[in-house]
Design an enzyme around this catalytic site. Structure first.
Site, PDB file in Angstrom:
ATOM      1  N   TYR A 235      -1.564   6.201   5.183  1.00 52.48           N
ATOM      2  CA  TYR A 235       0.275   5.742   4.836  1.00 52.48           C
ATOM      3  C   TYR A 235      -0.947   4.999   3.148  1.00 52.48           C
ATOM      4  CZ  TYR A 235       4.398   2.714   3.346  1.00 52.48           C
ATOM      5  OH  TYR A 235       5.618   2.358   3.247  1.00 52.48           O
TER       6      TYR A 235
ATOM      7  N   HIS B 284       9.212   7.848   1.992  1.00 53.12           N
ATOM      8  CA  HIS B 284       9.966   7.525   1.795  1.00 53.12           C
ATOM      9  C   HIS B 284      10.677   7.186   0.603  1.00 53.12           C
ATOM     10  CE1 HIS B 284       8.856   2.931   2.843  1.00 53.12           C
ATOM     11  NE2 HIS B 284       7.779   3.878   3.045  1.00 53.12           N
TER      12      HIS B 284
ATOM     13  N   ARG C 169      14.892   5.465   4.586  1.00 47.90           N
ATOM     14  CA  ARG C 169      14.285   3.916   4.692  1.00 47.90           C
ATOM     15  C   ARG C 169      15.413   3.671   4.751  1.00 47.90           C
ATOM     16  NH1 ARG C 169      10.393  -0.815   2.673  1.00 47.90           N
ATOM     17  NH2 ARG C 169      12.027  -2.472   2.425  1.00 47.90           N
TER      18      ARG C 169
ATOM     19  N   ASP D 129       6.106  -7.418  -5.214  1.00 47.36           N
ATOM     20  CA  ASP D 129       6.337  -6.013  -4.676  1.00 47.36           C
ATOM     21  C   ASP D 129       8.396  -5.950  -5.127  1.00 47.36           C
ATOM     22  OD1 ASP D 129       6.973  -3.863  -3.774  1.00 47.36           O
ATOM     23  OD2 ASP D 129       7.373  -4.229  -1.169  1.00 47.36           O
TER      24      ASP D 129
ATOM     25  N   CYS E 192      10.403  -6.159  -1.139  1.00 49.01           N
ATOM     26  CA  CYS E 192       9.546  -6.518   0.039  1.00 49.01           C
ATOM     27  C   CYS E 192      10.756  -6.734   1.136  1.00 49.01           C
ATOM     28  CB  CYS E 192       8.685  -7.507   0.121  1.00 49.01           C
ATOM     29  SG  CYS E 192       7.514  -7.503   1.585  1.00 49.01           S
TER      30      CYS E 192
ATOM     31  N   ASP F 113       5.180   5.673   0.094  1.00 51.27           N
ATOM     32  CA  ASP F 113       6.392   4.626  -0.424  1.00 51.27           C
ATOM     33  C   ASP F 113       6.852   4.347  -1.757  1.00 51.27           C
ATOM     34  OD1 ASP F 113       8.049   2.224  -0.869  1.00 51.27           O
ATOM     35  OD2 ASP F 113       6.692   1.360   0.177  1.00 51.27           O
TER      36      ASP F 113
ATOM     37  N   ASN G 274       7.979   0.444  11.486  1.00 51.23           N
ATOM     38  CA  ASN G 274       7.227  -0.863  10.139  1.00 51.23           C
ATOM     39  C   ASN G 274       6.855  -1.900  11.622  1.00 51.23           C
ATOM     40  OD1 ASN G 274       6.029  -1.828   8.724  1.00 51.23           O
ATOM     41  ND2 ASN G 274       7.311  -2.526   7.482  1.00 51.23           N
TER      42      ASN G 274
ATOM     43  N   ASP H 271      10.126   3.821  -2.630  1.00 52.73           N
ATOM     44  CA  ASP H 271      10.796   3.028  -2.975  1.00 52.73           C
ATOM     45  C   ASP H 271      12.030   3.560  -3.166  1.00 52.73           C
ATOM     46  OD1 ASP H 271       9.011   0.918  -3.380  1.00 52.73           O
ATOM     47  OD2 ASP H 271       8.719   0.328  -5.757  1.00 52.73           O
TER      48      ASP H 271
ATOM     49  N   GLU I 290      14.678   4.502  -0.329  1.00 52.63           N
ATOM     50  CA  GLU I 290      14.734   3.748   0.680  1.00 52.63           C
ATOM     51  C   GLU I 290      16.702   3.597  -0.185  1.00 52.63           C
ATOM     52  OE1 GLU I 290      12.836  -0.201  -1.196  1.00 52.63           O
ATOM     53  OE2 GLU I 290      11.848   1.467  -0.299  1.00 52.63           O
TER      54      GLU I 290
ATOM     55  N   GLU J  40      14.661  -0.308   8.285  1.00 51.12           N
ATOM     56  CA  GLU J  40      12.919  -1.665   8.089  1.00 51.12           C
ATOM     57  C   GLU J  40      13.764  -3.068   8.631  1.00 51.12           C
ATOM     58  OE1 GLU J  40      10.787  -2.573   7.496  1.00 51.12           O
ATOM     59  OE2 GLU J  40      10.048  -3.114   5.343  1.00 51.12           O
TER      60      GLU J  40
END
Length: 304
Positions: A51, A119, A164, A65, A129, A92, A216, A94, A121, A194
């Site tokens: 990952y 992924h 996500r 983040d 974050c 990731d 996660n 975002d 989101e 998440e």
């Protein structure tokens, strides 16, 4: 010398392996790699995938983040990591780095980088974050457009597009479940919810959603540190440990630097350091030496 300068497994085969793993009935474990060398270690130890965390990439750059990194930075690091491992790499991405068209471009760039999946989101862009408070999510139909754009841009059907949702901590688990169903309908192959808190939360989500699910399990966040065995029994398909290797490395680096600063020598730290011989083993120095000798250690015949 297959597998020496780069992985011997093609990107297409790694994507097929990731798909097969998600459908295997056995949970796929993907520790985070903060650089290519860590990815080689993850493979050697026997995990199923690697990952690449956006939070880790931001931290490496000395940034929080909060959506400050770019597609170029993320895809570049993803490519460096994917090229050295035979394992599939999930990254990731975002919010897709912009509007739905940007999410579509993100998928093509990550495919070209040799990544097995990404992924996206449903946070408002720029994001923050996932285990911080004060997050905001876009309306579900906006995320659906983001996902449809990403799915339409995919050229390799085995490239995994994971959706996500950060809605559980904002709108509640039931709302997150409804979003997950809509995202699956839009073409998401995998759902990542998440900041679920307990095993019961994870079980509730698994019962309500048919799509493959990713958990996660990150330290110092909102989720219990459930084991892979527990999540496998619940029926989850994949688990990520996004920041674990960076946290381990930074804790060790800080302790060592403080001792060097205080003592003026690293002599008391040697038993906490990776030995040169172990690094060389991981980098396959011996095989490079054989490769070099085969190429350059030769003599010319008289008639050449």
């Amino acid at each position: 010398m297959a597998g020496l300068l780069a992985a011997s497994t093609s990107a297409a085969d790694k994507r097929a392996a990731f798909r097969a793993g998600l459908e295997s009935g056995h949970i796929q474990r993907l520790p985070g790699a903060f650089n290519p060398l860590v990815a080689k270690l993850i493979q050697e130890i026997g995990f199923e995938g690697v990952y690449v965390s956006g939070a880790v990439l931001s931290a490496e750059l000395g940034l929080p983040d909060i959506g400050l990194t770019t597609l170029t930075e993320v895809s570049g690091r993803g490519h460096q990591i994917a090229r050295v491992t035979d394992l599939p790499v999930l990254i990731d991405a975002d919010t897709g780095f912009g509007e739905p068209m940007s999410a579509a471009r993100t998928v093509t760039v990550l495919e070209d980088a040799g990544i097995a999946g990404c992924h996206l989101e449903d946070q408002v862009n720029p994001k923050r974050c996932g285990h911080l408070d004060g997050k905001a999510v876009v309306p579900a139909d906006e995320m659906v457009r983001r996902l449809r754009a990403a799915v339409s841009a995919r050229r390799d059907p085995n490239f995994v597009i994971c959706a996500r949702t950060d809605a559980a901590g904002i709108e509640g688990i039931d709302a997150a479940i409804e979003r997950a169903r809509a995202y699956a309908e839009a073409g998401a192959d995998l759902i990542f919810t998440e900041a679920l808190h307990t095993a019961d939360d994870f079980e509730k989500f698994r019962t309500a959603v048919d799509t493959p699910l990713l958990a996660n399990i990150t330290e110092f966040g909102k989720s219990e540190l459930l084991s892979a065995v527990t999540l496998d029994k619940i029926g989850y398909n994949a688990i990520i440990y996004p920041v674990s290797t960076l946290r381990l490395a930074m804790h060790a680096a800080e302790a060592g630097l403080r001792e060097i600063h205080a003592e003026g020598t690293q002599s008391g730290l040697l038993d906490r350091m990776q030995h040169r011989s172990r690094l060389y083993e991981l980098l396959q120095y011996e095989r490079y030496n054989e490769f070099d000798s085969d190429i350059f250690n030769f003599t010319l015949g008289r008639n050449q």
